[in-house]
Design a protein around this motif. Structure first.
Motif, PDB file in Angstrom:
ATOM      1  N   SER A  72       0.809  -1.221   0.000  1.00  0.00           N
ATOM      2  CA  SER A  72       0.000   0.000   0.000  1.00  0.00           C
ATOM      3  C   SER A  72       0.844   1.274   0.000  1.00  0.00           C
ATOM      4  CB  SER A  72      -0.943  -0.006   1.202  1.00  0.00           C
ATOM      5  OG  SER A  72      -0.163  -0.131   2.377  1.00  0.00           O
ATOM      6  N   ASP A  73       2.103   1.153   0.451  1.00  0.00           N
ATOM      7  CA  ASP A  73       2.954   2.357   0.396  1.00  0.00           C
ATOM      8  C   ASP A  73       3.420   2.635  -1.039  1.00  0.00           C
ATOM      9  OD1 ASP A  73       4.287  -0.081   0.606  1.00  0.00           O
ATOM     10  OD2 ASP A  73       6.143   0.860   1.282  1.00  0.00           O
ATOM     11  N   ILE A  74       3.438   1.603  -1.887  1.00  0.00           N
ATOM     12  CA  ILE A  74       3.955   1.766  -3.248  1.00  0.00           C
ATOM     13  C   ILE A  74       2.824   1.900  -4.270  1.00  0.00           C
ATOM     14  CG2 ILE A  74       5.419   0.721  -5.031  1.00  0.00           C
ATOM     15  CD1 ILE A  74       6.873  -0.844  -2.889  1.00  0.00           C
ATOM     16  N   CYS A  75       1.800   1.044  -4.108  1.00  0.00           N
ATOM     17  CA  CYS A  75       0.802   0.917  -5.175  1.00  0.00           C
ATOM     18  C   CYS A  75      -0.616   1.217  -4.705  1.00  0.00           C
ATOM     19  CB  CYS A  75       0.795  -0.520  -5.695  1.00  0.00           C
ATOM     20  SG  CYS A  75       2.331  -1.023  -6.406  1.00  0.00           S
ATOM     21  N   GLU A  76      -1.468   1.483  -5.683  1.00  0.00           N
ATOM     22  CA  GLU A  76      -2.916   1.491  -5.457  1.00  0.00           C
ATOM     23  C   GLU A  76      -3.300   0.051  -5.140  1.00  0.00           C
ATOM     24  OE1 GLU A  76      -4.162   4.351  -5.552  1.00  0.00           O
ATOM     25  OE2 GLU A  76      -3.107   5.581  -7.023  1.00  0.00           O
ATOM     26  N   PRO A  77      -4.528  -0.179  -4.598  1.00  0.00           N
ATOM     27  CA  PRO A  77      -4.906  -1.576  -4.305  1.00  0.00           C
ATOM     28  C   PRO A  77      -4.768  -2.456  -5.551  1.00  0.00           C
ATOM     29  CG  PRO A  77      -6.492  -0.059  -3.363  1.00  0.00           C
ATOM     30  CD  PRO A  77      -5.555   0.778  -4.167  1.00  0.00           C
ATOM     31  N   PRO A  78      -4.084  -3.615  -5.436  1.00  0.00           N
ATOM     32  CA  PRO A  78      -3.873  -4.495  -6.595  1.00  0.00           C
ATOM     33  C   PRO A  78      -5.206  -5.021  -7.127  1.00  0.00           C
ATOM     34  CG  PRO A  78      -2.526  -5.172  -4.724  1.00  0.00           C
ATOM     35  CD  PRO A  78      -3.447  -4.136  -4.218  1.00  0.00           C
ATOM     36  N   THR A  79      -5.264  -5.291  -8.413  1.00  0.00           N
ATOM     37  CA  THR A  79      -6.479  -5.863  -8.989  1.00  0.00           C
ATOM     38  C   THR A  79      -6.134  -7.172  -9.683  1.00  0.00           C
ATOM     39  OG1 THR A  79      -6.133  -4.631 -11.023  1.00  0.00           O
ATOM     40  CG2 THR A  79      -7.555  -3.611  -9.374  1.00  0.00           C
ATOM     41  N   ILE A  80      -7.164  -8.016  -9.831  1.00  0.00           N
ATOM     42  CA  ILE A  80      -6.973  -9.295 -10.519  1.00  0.00           C
ATOM     43  C   ILE A  80      -7.658  -9.206 -11.871  1.00  0.00           C
ATOM     44  CG2 ILE A  80      -7.395 -11.777 -10.440  1.00  0.00           C
ATOM     45  CD1 ILE A  80      -7.495 -11.504  -7.392  1.00  0.00           C
ATOM     46  N   ALA A  81      -6.969  -9.667 -12.900  1.00  0.00           N
ATOM     47  CA  ALA A  81      -7.556  -9.593 -14.241  1.00  0.00           C
ATOM     48  C   ALA A  81      -7.457 -10.938 -14.930  1.00  0.00           C
ATOM     49  CB  ALA A  81      -6.838  -8.529 -15.058  1.00  0.00           C
ATOM     50  N   GLY A  82      -8.354 -11.145 -15.894  1.00  0.00           N
ATOM     51  CA  GLY A  82      -8.323 -12.345 -16.732  1.00  0.00           C
ATOM     52  C   GLY A  82      -8.265 -13.599 -15.894  1.00  0.00           C
ATOM     53  N   PRO A  83      -7.434 -14.551 -16.296  1.00  0.00           N
ATOM     54  CA  PRO A  83      -7.390 -15.843 -15.597  1.00  0.00           C
ATOM     55  C   PRO A  83      -6.739 -15.755 -14.211  1.00  0.00           C
ATOM     56  CG  PRO A  83      -5.741 -15.763 -17.324  1.00  0.00           C
ATOM     57  CD  PRO A  83      -6.565 -14.526 -17.475  1.00  0.00           C
ATOM     58  N   GLY A  84      -6.126 -14.630 -13.859  1.00  0.00           N
ATOM     59  CA  GLY A  84      -5.500 -14.530 -12.535  1.00  0.00           C
ATOM     60  C   GLY A  84      -4.260 -13.664 -12.504  1.00  0.00           C
ATOM     61  N   ILE A  86      -2.147 -10.450 -11.617  1.00  0.00           N
ATOM     62  CA  ILE A  86      -2.265  -9.411 -10.598  1.00  0.00           C
ATOM     63  C   ILE A  86      -1.672  -8.132 -11.168  1.00  0.00           C
ATOM     64  CG2 ILE A  86      -1.591  -8.699  -8.268  1.00  0.00           C
ATOM     65  CD1 ILE A  86      -1.432 -11.683  -7.562  1.00  0.00           C
ATOM     66  N   ASN A  87      -2.496  -7.094 -11.250  1.00  0.00           N
ATOM     67  CA  ASN A  87      -2.048  -5.827 -11.824  1.00  0.00           C
ATOM     68  C   ASN A  87      -1.775  -4.795 -10.743  1.00  0.00           C
ATOM     69  OD1 ASN A  87      -2.302  -6.867 -14.367  1.00  0.00           O
ATOM     70  ND2 ASN A  87      -4.381  -6.066 -14.675  1.00  0.00           N
ATOM     71  N   LEU A  88      -0.703  -4.052 -10.955  1.00  0.00           N
ATOM     72  CA  LEU A  88      -0.281  -3.079  -9.952  1.00  0.00           C
ATOM     73  C   LEU A  88      -0.062  -1.714 -10.598  1.00  0.00           C
ATOM     74  CD1 LEU A  88       2.407  -5.490  -8.573  1.00  0.00           C
ATOM     75  CD2 LEU A  88       0.404  -4.779  -7.269  1.00  0.00           C
ATOM     76  N   THR A  89      -0.609  -0.705  -9.961  1.00  0.00           N
ATOM     77  CA  THR A  89      -0.394   0.658 -10.446  1.00  0.00           C
ATOM     78  C   THR A  89       0.317   1.434  -9.345  1.00  0.00           C
ATOM     79  OG1 THR A  89      -2.382   0.532 -11.782  1.00  0.00           O
ATOM     80  CG2 THR A  89      -1.541   2.736 -11.303  1.00  0.00           C
ATOM     81  N   VAL A  90       1.440   2.033  -9.695  1.00  0.00           N
ATOM     82  CA  VAL A  90       2.225   2.741  -8.677  1.00  0.00           C
ATOM     83  C   VAL A  90       1.562   4.077  -8.363  1.00  0.00           C
ATOM     84  CG1 VAL A  90       4.510   3.641  -8.108  1.00  0.00           C
ATOM     85  CG2 VAL A  90       4.302   1.597  -9.531  1.00  0.00           C
ATOM     86  N   LYS A  91       1.549   4.427  -7.087  1.00  0.00           N
ATOM     87  CA  LYS A  91       0.946   5.690  -6.654  1.00  0.00           C
ATOM     88  C   LYS A  91       1.811   6.876  -7.062  1.00  0.00           C
ATOM     89  CE  LYS A  91      -1.303   4.304  -2.340  1.00  0.00           C
ATOM     90  NZ  LYS A  91      -1.081   4.192  -0.893  1.00  0.00           N
ATOM     91  N   PRO A  92       1.204   7.937  -7.536  1.00  0.00           N
ATOM     92  CA  PRO A  92       1.995   9.134  -7.876  1.00  0.00           C
ATOM     93  C   PRO A  92       2.848   9.620  -6.701  1.00  0.00           C
ATOM     94  CG  PRO A  92      -0.218   9.347  -8.747  1.00  0.00           C
ATOM     95  CD  PRO A  92      -0.199   8.079  -7.937  1.00  0.00           C
ATOM     96  N   ALA A  93       2.292   9.563  -5.486  1.00  0.00           N
ATOM     97  CA  ALA A  93       3.053  10.079  -4.335  1.00  0.00           C
ATOM     98  C   ALA A  93       4.342   9.265  -4.150  1.00  0.00           C
ATOM     99  CB  ALA A  93       2.204  10.011  -3.069  1.00  0.00           C
ATOM    100  N   TYR A  94       4.242   7.964  -4.421  1.00  0.00           N
ATOM    101  CA  TYR A  94       5.434   7.126  -4.289  1.00  0.00           C
ATOM    102  C   TYR A  94       6.454   7.493  -5.366  1.00  0.00           C
ATOM    103  CZ  TYR A  94       8.428   3.083  -3.853  1.00  0.00           C
ATOM    104  OH  TYR A  94       9.522   2.283  -3.689  1.00  0.00           O
ATOM    105  N   LEU A  95       5.966   7.684  -6.582  1.00  0.00           N
ATOM    106  CA  LEU A  95       6.867   8.068  -7.679  1.00  0.00           C
ATOM    107  C   LEU A  95       7.558   9.395  -7.356  1.00  0.00           C
ATOM    108  CD1 LEU A  95       4.504   7.274 -10.696  1.00  0.00           C
ATOM    109  CD2 LEU A  95       6.518   5.963 -10.016  1.00  0.00           C
ATOM    110  N   GLU A  96       6.783  10.331  -6.823  1.00  0.00           N
ATOM    111  CA  GLU A  96       7.357  11.643  -6.484  1.00  0.00           C
ATOM    112  C   GLU A  96       8.477  11.497  -5.458  1.00  0.00           C
ATOM    113  OE1 GLU A  96       3.265  14.268  -7.250  1.00  0.00           O
ATOM    114  OE2 GLU A  96       3.893  13.820  -5.203  1.00  0.00           O
ATOM    115  N   ALA A  97       8.207  10.688  -4.457  1.00  0.00           N
ATOM    116  CA  ALA A  97       9.222  10.510  -3.406  1.00  0.00           C
ATOM    117  C   ALA A  97      10.487   9.869  -3.981  1.00  0.00           C
ATOM    118  CB  ALA A  97       8.652   9.648  -2.278  1.00  0.00           C
TER     119      ALA A  97
END
Ligand code: ARG
Length: 585
Positions: A72-84, A86-97
């Motif tokens: 949670s310090d790095i990414c938005e909540p992970p999501t599951i797609a397709g057959p399984g 796991i997708n991760l989107t990095v938070k802008p605040a983390y990128l800024e830091a």
């Protein structure tokens, strides 16, 4: 600082243990950059790979992983797609830091290798008394870039030039010169390399046609190998002549190499044979000492011999390479040995590596790789030649690149109504011309053939050196225009990522360490080229969308910092390709 992907891998590894137990500690978490930005920034396919082992549906596994995963310090909540997935989107605040951290760091946040190695890069390796050709140019450019990346990653790199300075061709050449130009064998600089190459050709013709000449040439080789004074001296003069001409090319291209030619291994060849004998690998075949290879056979399906010692007692290219491996492992203590030559030598290396392994010199502790590359083709798709159908001289090719860069520059200056000094023009033309040649080579996947086109490589548009150099110079023009000293931006500069183009640029900037790690392992400099090209594109998009000097604070300073970071990473990346930057062009 570890790259984002490294940090995510660590979290996944911990999660797998937490969710499924200690047996899963060594499981590859399979975290990679997302294949499509639609899916976020990173993804893991580990659930799919565990389905069989766990006897569960991948989606159910993904659910359990997410349940234990704390990012949670790095990414938005992970999501599951397709057959399984796991997708991760990095938070802008983390990128800024992260961006704030790396702009303060001398290495721009790029960690050095966890296990620094002693590495040998064997590259360039032209042959004495022969012209250096475009194949050697490829080896020189690719090998240099690989060495630069490994050095930057903290490895201890020995750059070796295994020049072809030994063997029967010298007997032939010296014998011929004794007749045709005896003065050339005792006095330096009587001939230039062009003459030498022509004489070599004549000597070879004579050798093929005249049996007496052949015999004298063979005796000459024996004389040379046994150290006869006059033969040695003649050989040395020939080597010096060639060496000087090679050095001119290296100076032009800014290439550092330690020469350790084939002759260096001459005294060690008998020991190689002795070792092979002791390992019970030698067999006599028609008077020659051979090792019969595993997995290589002739047309009749019989095992192929690697000739280690010819029936006349002479040694060959393969024997020298065996001696080189033995020396590099035992004396140089190399842990990784990299050979950069054309793909045509793949079998030679596979055979030599096999024998070195069976002889016991090469063990699993040492990684040995042949890094092959394809041919350089002319624009007609055939092997590159001059208008007169001759092999292209490297020197001419590089000079032409510079001349063309100069003509382009003059045209541009005229169009922009600019006046520049002669010194400026000479410098810019040289950097642009030579960089274009290097980059055109490095930006292709080295395993394929590539088409040599001055027009394409010198274009300001597309994936070319001028395009990247221009992106760098454009950043510098902002600092001149705004009277800004990037170095003075200061530790308290906060990078903010608000616009889409800022976010895209910021993410890309943070990927540099991942890319360098990849190149460190797969030795494909084109990945770095592609990264820098995309960086320039993302920078240009940002620059079109986001005012910099005209923006209000604190956005103005943040954008200046993004510009500066882009320039620094471009400069670093280009330097690892052997390309210097230009403040103006
Ligand atoms: N001199 C050789 C050639 O021109 C290349 C040598 C490559 N290095 C080696 N250790 N065999 O093809």
């Amino acid at each position: 600082m570890n790259s984002i992907v490294e940090q995510l891998k660590t979290r996944f590894t911990q999660t797998l243990v937490a969710a499924f137990g200690d047996d899963f500690a060594g499981t590859d978490p399979m975290v990679v950059a997302a294949s499509n930005p639609k899916f976020g920034d990173y993804q893991s396919n580990v659930s799919l790979s565990l389905a069989k082992r766990l006897g569960q549906q991948p989606r159910a596994i993904a659910q359990q992983i997410i349940g234990h995963l704390d990012v949670s310090d790095i990414c938005e909540p992970p999501t599951i797609a397709g057959p399984g997935f796991i997708n991760l989107t990095v938070k802008p605040a983390y990128l800024e830091a992260q961006l704030n951290n790396i702009q303060m760091d001398r290495r721009l946040g790029i960690p050095t290798a966890k296990h620094p190695q002693r590495v040998i890069v064997d590259f360039s390796a032209p042959n004495i008394a022969k012209e250096m050709h475009v194949g050697h140019l490829r080896s020189t450019i690719i090998g240099d870039s690989i060495a630069r990346v490994l050095e930057f990653q903290g490895h201890d790199v020995l750059r070796l030039n295994h020049v072809g300075d030994w063997g029967t061709q010298f007997g032939m050449l010296i014998t011929y010169l004794r007749e045709a130009h005896p003065e050339a064998l005792t006095t330096a600089d009587v001939l230039d390399l062009g003459d030498l190459v022509a004489l070599y050709r004549q000597a070879k013709q004579r050798f093929d046609a005249d049996e007496d000449f052949q015999e004298v040439s063979r005796q000459e080789v024996v004389k040379l190998q046994s150290g006869a004074e006059d033969s040695r001296r003649a050989w040395q003069l020939l080597c010096e002549q060639s060496r000087r001409e090679f050095q001119e090319i290296y100076n032009m291209l800014d290439i550092q190499l330690t020469e350790r030619g084939e002759s260096f291994y001459n005294p060690l060849l008998p020991d190689v044979v002795k070792d092979l004998e002791q390992a019970d690998l030698l067999k006599e075949d028609a008077g020659a000492q051979c090792v019969f290879l595993e997995g290589f056979s002739n047309k009749a399906g019989e095992p192929l011999p690697l000739i280690v010692r010819k029936s006349d007692g002479g040694y060959n290219y393969a024997t020298t390479d065996l001696a080189a491996i033995r020396y590099r492992i035992e004396q140089d203590r190399a842990e990784r040995i990299i050979y950069v030559t054309d793909a045509g030598q793949a079998n030679h290396f596979a055979q030599v590596f096999q024998v070195a392994r069976r002889a016991g010199w090469l063990t699993d502790e040492v990684e040995i790789v042949h890094v092959p590359f394809g041919l350089v083709l002319g624009e007609d798709g055939k092997k590159i030649k001059t208008r007169f159908g001759e092999a292209v001289r490297l020197r001419d090719l590089l000079d032409e690149a510079i001349a063309r860069a100069r003509a382009d520059l003059e045209a541009r200056l005229q169009k922009e109504d600019r006046e520049e000094t002669e010194e400026f023009k000479v410098h810019v033309a040289k950097v642009v011309g030579l960089s274009a040649v290097k980059y055109a080579d490095l930006s292709q996947n080295r395993t394929s053939n590539y088409i040599f086109s001055f027009d394409k490589m010198l274009s300001l548009k597309g994936n070319t050196a001028p395009y990247l150099l221009y992106a760098y110079a454009r950043v510098q023009s902002i600092s001149r225009e705004g009277g800004i000293d990037f170095e003075q931006l200061g530790a308290d500069t906060k990078i903010l990522l608000q616009e889409d183009t800022e976010l895209a640029l910021g993410k890309h900037l943070l990927q540099v360490s991942e890319i360098l790690e990849e190149v460190e392992h797969d030795l494909l400099p084109n990945r770095l080229c592609q990264y820098l090209y995309e960086l320039s594109q993302k920078y240009n998009q940002f620059y079109e969308q986001c005012p910099v000097l005209k923006a209000e604070e604190p956005v103005r300073t943040s954008r200046l910092a993004l510009c500066n970071l882009t320039a620094q990473i471009l400069k670093l990346g280009l330097s690892l390709l052997g390309i210097p930057v230009l403040e103006r062009m």
